[in-house]
Design an enzyme around this catalytic site. Structure first.
Site, PDB file in Angstrom:
ATOM      1  N   SER A 140       0.845  -1.188   0.000  1.00 56.60           N
ATOM      2  CA  SER A 140       0.000   0.000   0.000  1.00 56.60           C
ATOM      3  C   SER A 140       0.884   1.243   0.000  1.00 56.60           C
ATOM      4  O   SER A 140       2.036   1.209   0.449  1.00 56.60           O
ATOM      5  CB  SER A 140      -0.895   0.007   1.246  1.00 56.60           C
ATOM      6  OG  SER A 140      -1.529   1.264   1.422  1.00 56.60           O
ATOM      7  N   TYR A 153      -1.901  -1.441  10.423  1.00 53.47           N
ATOM      8  CA  TYR A 153      -2.060  -1.739   8.995  1.00 53.47           C
ATOM      9  C   TYR A 153      -0.892  -1.178   8.193  1.00 53.47           C
ATOM     10  O   TYR A 153      -0.268  -1.882   7.396  1.00 53.47           O
ATOM     11  CB  TYR A 153      -3.377  -1.169   8.493  1.00 53.47           C
ATOM     12  CG  TYR A 153      -3.575  -1.323   7.002  1.00 53.47           C
ATOM     13  CD1 TYR A 153      -4.056  -2.515   6.463  1.00 53.47           C
ATOM     14  CD2 TYR A 153      -3.299  -0.272   6.129  1.00 53.47           C
ATOM     15  CE1 TYR A 153      -4.232  -2.661   5.101  1.00 53.47           C
ATOM     16  CE2 TYR A 153      -3.464  -0.413   4.762  1.00 53.47           C
ATOM     17  CZ  TYR A 153      -3.939  -1.604   4.253  1.00 53.47           C
ATOM     18  OH  TYR A 153      -4.104  -1.744   2.901  1.00 53.47           O
TER      19      TYR A 153
END
Length: 258
Positions: A140, A153
């Protein structure tokens, strides 16, 4: 050297970017093993892809946060090697770290890190022995910046990015490609087109597949995010922390106001 993949295993394949990976690979004639928790969704997708593209599609329902489920998928990779492993399955719990249950923090680590490592470790030895193959790990853009509100995350995605780039260097010149795919905000359905913020899942999946086939270590899809990445890498970390914390606080205040 650009690679073509005859067989692939895709995790998190029942929806979102994982479904897009499966559809694109099937359209290219790649036989598939589809992994996700929901066997009903996998069965429908497998039937559609097999009928539409005349490829072999096998379903392997497994929860990759469960040790037994993860072990079954790892064993499948060792028993029936594939040309391409797409580590797409991921999970994010969003909110203040101290307010999110510890179980959710560990679940993110188990799925986003432990499963990626376990499956790559199962797939790579066979690929290296054959002298060909690819591993595409979905990370990401949050890997490159502090991320209040998604601390665990973002940390897992930073791990995946560093892990992938390190493996890319280890296997370089051995016919095997390892790539980290780092998308920004991505729509999980196809109800709207791309814009300055949001990417389409099919575009993200296509960029990742092209990158691993070409042997690139890192793939950032979308011109808007390609332009942002150098600034993130060069900006002083103190300024980044101030900027993202301000955005996080504004988002939190807006949520409270709602």
């Amino acid at each position: 050297m650009r690679q073509e993949f005859r067989t692939a295993l895709v995790t998190g394949a029942s929806s979102g970017i994982g479904e897009a990976f499966a559809a694109l690979l099937a359209a290219r004639g790649t036989d598939l093993v589809l992994v996700a928790r929901r066997d009903d969704l996998l069965d429908r997708l497998a039937e559609t892809l097999a009928r539409r593209h005349r490829v072999a599609v096998r379903v392997l329902a497994a929860d990759l946060t469960d040790p037994d489920g993860l072990a079954r998928v790892a064993e499948a990779l060792r028993r029936e090697p594939v040309d391409l492993l797409v580590n797409n399955a991921g999970y994010g719990a969003f909110g203040a770290f101290a307010e999110i249950p510890l179980e959710d923090q560990f679940r993110q680590i188990d799925l986003n890190v432990r499963a990626v490592v376990r499956l790559a470790h199962a797939a790579l030895p066979g690929m290296l022995e054959r002298g060909r193959g690819g591993v595409l790990n979905v990370a990401s853009m949050s890997a490159f910046t502090p991320s209040p509100g998604s601390a665990t995350y973002a940390a897992t995605k930073a791990y995946v990015t560093s892990f992938s780039e390190s493996l890319h260097a280890e296997v370089q010149g051995k016919g095997v490609h390892v790539t980290a795919l780092c998308p920004g905000f991505t729509r999980t359905d196809e109800t709207a087109g791309p814009n300055l913020i949001w990417l389409r899942r099919a575009d993200v999946a296509r960029a990742g597949l092209e990158a691993v086939a070409a042997g690139r270590a890192l793939c950032v899809p979308g011109n808007q995010y390609k332009m942002v990445l150098p600034a993130l890498r060069l900006a002083p970390r103190s300024l980044l922390r101030v900027a993202v914390n301000r955005a996080w606080q504004q988002a939190a205040d807006t949520k409270i106001g709602d």
